[in-house]
Scaffold this motif. Structure first.
Motif, PDB file in Angstrom:
ATOM      1  N   ALA A 157       1.902   5.362  12.868  1.00 55.62           N
ATOM      2  CA  ALA A 157       1.125   4.214  13.300  1.00 55.62           C
ATOM      3  C   ALA A 157       0.228   3.485  12.241  1.00 55.62           C
ATOM      4  N   PHE A 158       0.269   2.123  12.121  1.00 54.99           N
ATOM      5  CA  PHE A 158      -0.781   1.425  11.407  1.00 54.99           C
ATOM      6  C   PHE A 158      -2.090   2.023  11.615  1.00 54.99           C
ATOM      7  N   GLU A 159      -2.880   2.220  10.539  1.00 56.57           N
ATOM      8  CA  GLU A 159      -4.333   2.621  10.724  1.00 56.57           C
ATOM      9  C   GLU A 159      -5.214   1.554  10.287  1.00 56.57           C
ATOM     10  N   PRO A 160      -5.815   0.862  11.002  1.00 62.90           N
ATOM     11  CA  PRO A 160      -6.717  -0.311  10.622  1.00 62.90           C
ATOM     12  C   PRO A 160      -7.830   0.481   9.571  1.00 62.90           C
ATOM     13  N   GLY A 161      -8.201  -0.487   8.720  1.00 66.85           N
ATOM     14  CA  GLY A 161      -9.223   0.192   7.609  1.00 66.85           C
ATOM     15  C   GLY A 161      -8.613   0.929   6.521  1.00 66.85           C
ATOM     16  N   ARG A 162      -7.215   1.210   6.604  1.00 67.97           N
ATOM     17  CA  ARG A 162      -6.597   2.022   5.475  1.00 67.97           C
ATOM     18  C   ARG A 162      -5.126   1.443   4.987  1.00 67.97           C
ATOM     19  N   ASP A 163      -4.499   0.538   6.137  1.00 71.40           N
ATOM     20  CA  ASP A 163      -3.163   0.083   5.730  1.00 71.40           C
ATOM     21  C   ASP A 163      -3.067  -1.402   5.347  1.00 71.40           C
ATOM     22  N   GLU A 164      -4.270  -2.059   5.464  1.00 73.53           N
ATOM     23  CA  GLU A 164      -3.946  -3.666   5.589  1.00 73.53           C
ATOM     24  C   GLU A 164      -3.335  -4.013   4.171  1.00 73.53           C
ATOM     25  N   SER A 165      -3.781  -3.405   2.878  1.00 69.78           N
ATOM     26  CA  SER A 165      -3.517  -4.082   1.613  1.00 69.78           C
ATOM     27  C   SER A 165      -1.934  -3.741   1.326  1.00 69.78           C
ATOM     28  N   ALA A 166      -1.570  -2.537   1.685  1.00 72.76           N
ATOM     29  CA  ALA A 166      -0.301  -2.124   1.701  1.00 72.76           C
ATOM     30  C   ALA A 166       0.651  -3.061   2.491  1.00 72.76           C
ATOM     31  N   TRP A 167       0.244  -3.144   3.956  1.00 74.56           N
ATOM     32  CA  TRP A 167       0.972  -4.075   4.779  1.00 74.56           C
ATOM     33  C   TRP A 167       1.037  -5.436   4.132  1.00 74.56           C
ATOM     34  N   LEU A 168       0.101  -5.985   3.722  1.00 75.08           N
ATOM     35  CA  LEU A 168       0.173  -7.551   3.194  1.00 75.08           C
ATOM     36  C   LEU A 168       1.095  -7.684   2.102  1.00 75.08           C
ATOM     37  N   ALA A 169       1.221  -6.562   1.100  1.00 74.42           N
ATOM     38  CA  ALA A 169       1.996  -6.698  -0.064  1.00 74.42           C
ATOM     39  C   ALA A 169       3.436  -6.536   0.470  1.00 74.42           C
ATOM     40  N   LEU A 170       3.694  -5.607   1.426  1.00 69.18           N
ATOM     41  CA  LEU A 170       4.969  -5.706   2.155  1.00 69.18           C
ATOM     42  C   LEU A 170       5.267  -7.126   2.764  1.00 69.18           C
ATOM     43  N   ASN A 171       4.514  -7.467   3.466  1.00 71.95           N
ATOM     44  CA  ASN A 171       4.614  -8.739   4.139  1.00 71.95           C
ATOM     45  C   ASN A 171       5.105  -9.926   3.199  1.00 71.95           C
ATOM     46  N   SER A 172       4.476 -10.013   1.989  1.00 72.91           N
ATOM     47  CA  SER A 172       4.432 -10.905   1.022  1.00 72.91           C
ATOM     48  C   SER A 172       5.824 -10.794   0.372  1.00 72.91           C
ATOM     49  N   ALA A 173       6.332  -9.664   0.030  1.00 75.86           N
ATOM     50  CA  ALA A 173       7.519  -9.365  -0.579  1.00 75.86           C
ATOM     51  C   ALA A 173       8.654  -9.710   0.579  1.00 75.86           C
ATOM     52  N   ALA A 174       8.701  -9.364   1.831  1.00 73.72           N
ATOM     53  CA  ALA A 174       9.529  -9.360   2.898  1.00 73.72           C
ATOM     54  C   ALA A 174       9.857 -10.891   3.115  1.00 73.72           C
ATOM     55  N   PHE A 175       8.745 -11.681   2.930  1.00 69.46           N
ATOM     56  CA  PHE A 175       8.784 -13.263   3.652  1.00 69.46           C
ATOM     57  C   PHE A 175       8.300 -14.038   2.400  1.00 69.46           C
ATOM     58  N   ALA A 176       8.825 -13.670   1.387  1.00 74.09           N
ATOM     59  CA  ALA A 176       8.474 -14.302   0.252  1.00 74.09           C
ATOM     60  C   ALA A 176       8.835 -15.899   0.523  1.00 74.09           C
ATOM     61  N   HIS A 177       9.866 -16.314   0.921  1.00 79.17           N
ATOM     62  CA  HIS A 177      10.133 -17.566   1.247  1.00 79.17           C
ATOM     63  C   HIS A 177       9.925 -18.057   2.601  1.00 79.17           C
ATOM     64  N   HIS A 178       9.149 -17.485   3.309  1.00 78.97           N
ATOM     65  CA  HIS A 178       8.870 -17.974   4.627  1.00 78.97           C
ATOM     66  C   HIS A 178       7.563 -18.790   4.670  1.00 78.97           C
ATOM     67  N   PRO A 179       7.842 -19.870   5.121  1.00 79.03           N
ATOM     68  CA  PRO A 179       6.510 -20.934   4.958  1.00 79.03           C
ATOM     69  C   PRO A 179       5.277 -20.574   5.591  1.00 79.03           C
TER      70      PRO A 179
END
Length: 294
Positions: A157-179
């Motif tokens: 499970a996602f842990e608030p306060g711990r995983d935000e930066s890693a998830w944002l990096a993943l999100n940016s890579a996975a949706f690089a072309h999503h507006p």
């Protein structure tokens, strides 16, 4: 006399935001589709200087509203709504005129692809440049056995306060072309974590040797009878390993475990691989949202 157009940059006052939300609720009750998506509603009081509000009439009880996102000056986006009792009086066209910019193309959302929006777009000669599908699974049933994770993949499970930066990096890579999705910031993520529907137990991360490869996030608003596969992102380097199917299975099990009988999700109408994955899980297209270029 035509109602006055008010222009505001940045966050609105709580009273004006309340008036916009009431306008959106009235339109939802009339049209059976929400006229403003999640991010514009969050930006009513949490907007930065690139977000512009166009309010038609008394801000505390407006007849129309449009929000213009100018974070990307090369391609702006907008959403608008007119009160059901004030339609066919030129207010929608007035808002479109106010949104138009000769130097910046503006993409305008029409949620639900409703006939009145199609009519206005046809009169103005606005082309459709994008289509977002809503897909629905009903009834939602729990599979007999959860899908096993590939070797070397662990789920947690996602842990608030711990995983935000890693998830944002993943999100940016996975949706690089999503507006929209690819632009999500820490402020945007924090705003969602503060929402009453946020539940880290419904936010799963897939890792290998401590590296985040994929994530699946569900959303169940309080009192709702259906759940949403809110975000499903797989890092480009991890494509082809079955992680999308694995996390879809996990999220459906999670939603079913909460007693929900319906699941919905949103995906681009031209995203053939994603649509194939979701149809394999039982989803079918149930609605569409379109974007017109102004």
């Amino acid at each position: 006399m035509s109602p006055r157009l008010h222009r505001v940059t940045g966050p609105l006052t709580s009273a004006d935001a309340h008036g916009i939300r009431a306008l959106a609720r009235a339109a939802t009750q009339s049209d059976a589709v929400e006229p403003l998506s999640e991010q514009p509603l969050l930006w009513l009081t949490g907007a930065g200087p690139e977000i512009h509000h166009l309010i038609l009439g008394d801000p505390s009880a407006p007849v129309g509203y449009a929000q213009l996102d100018l974070r990307d000056r090369s391609q702006a986006s907008a959403e608008l709504v007119v009160h059901p009792q004030a339609r066919r009086q030129g207010h929608g066209s007035a808002l479109l005129d106010a949104l138009a910019d000769p130097d910046v193309p503006v993409d305008v959302w029409a949620h639900g692809d409703l006939a009145p929006a199609r009519s206005v777009a046809a009169r103005r000669g606005l082309p459709v440049v994008r289509e977002l599908w809503q897909m629905r699974l009903d009834p939602l049933t729990t599979p007999a056995d959860p899908m096993p994770a590939p070797e070397g993949i662990t789920l947690r499970a996602f842990e608030p306060g711990r995983d935000e930066s890693a998830w944002l990096a993943l999100n940016s890579a996975a949706f690089a072309h999503h507006p929209e999705q690819g632009r999500m910031t820490r402020t945007d993520l924090d705003a969602r974590e503060a929402e009453p529907w946020f539940d880290p137990a419904g936010f799963v991360l897939a890792e290998s040797e401590g590296r985040l490869l994929a994530a699946g996030w569900t959303k169940v608003p309080p009192g709702a009878d259906e759940g949403e596969i809110y975000v499903l992102g797989v890092h480009p380097a991890a494509q082809g390993r079955g992680l999308g199917r694995l996390l879809t299975d996990w999220m459906l099990n999670h939603l079913a475990g909460r007693g929900l009988r319906t699941a919905v999700l949103y995906t681009e109408g031209d995203n053939t691989p994603a649509i194939r994955t979701y149809r394999r899980a039982g989803f079918e297209r149930s609605a569409a949202h379109v974007v017109y270029r102004l």
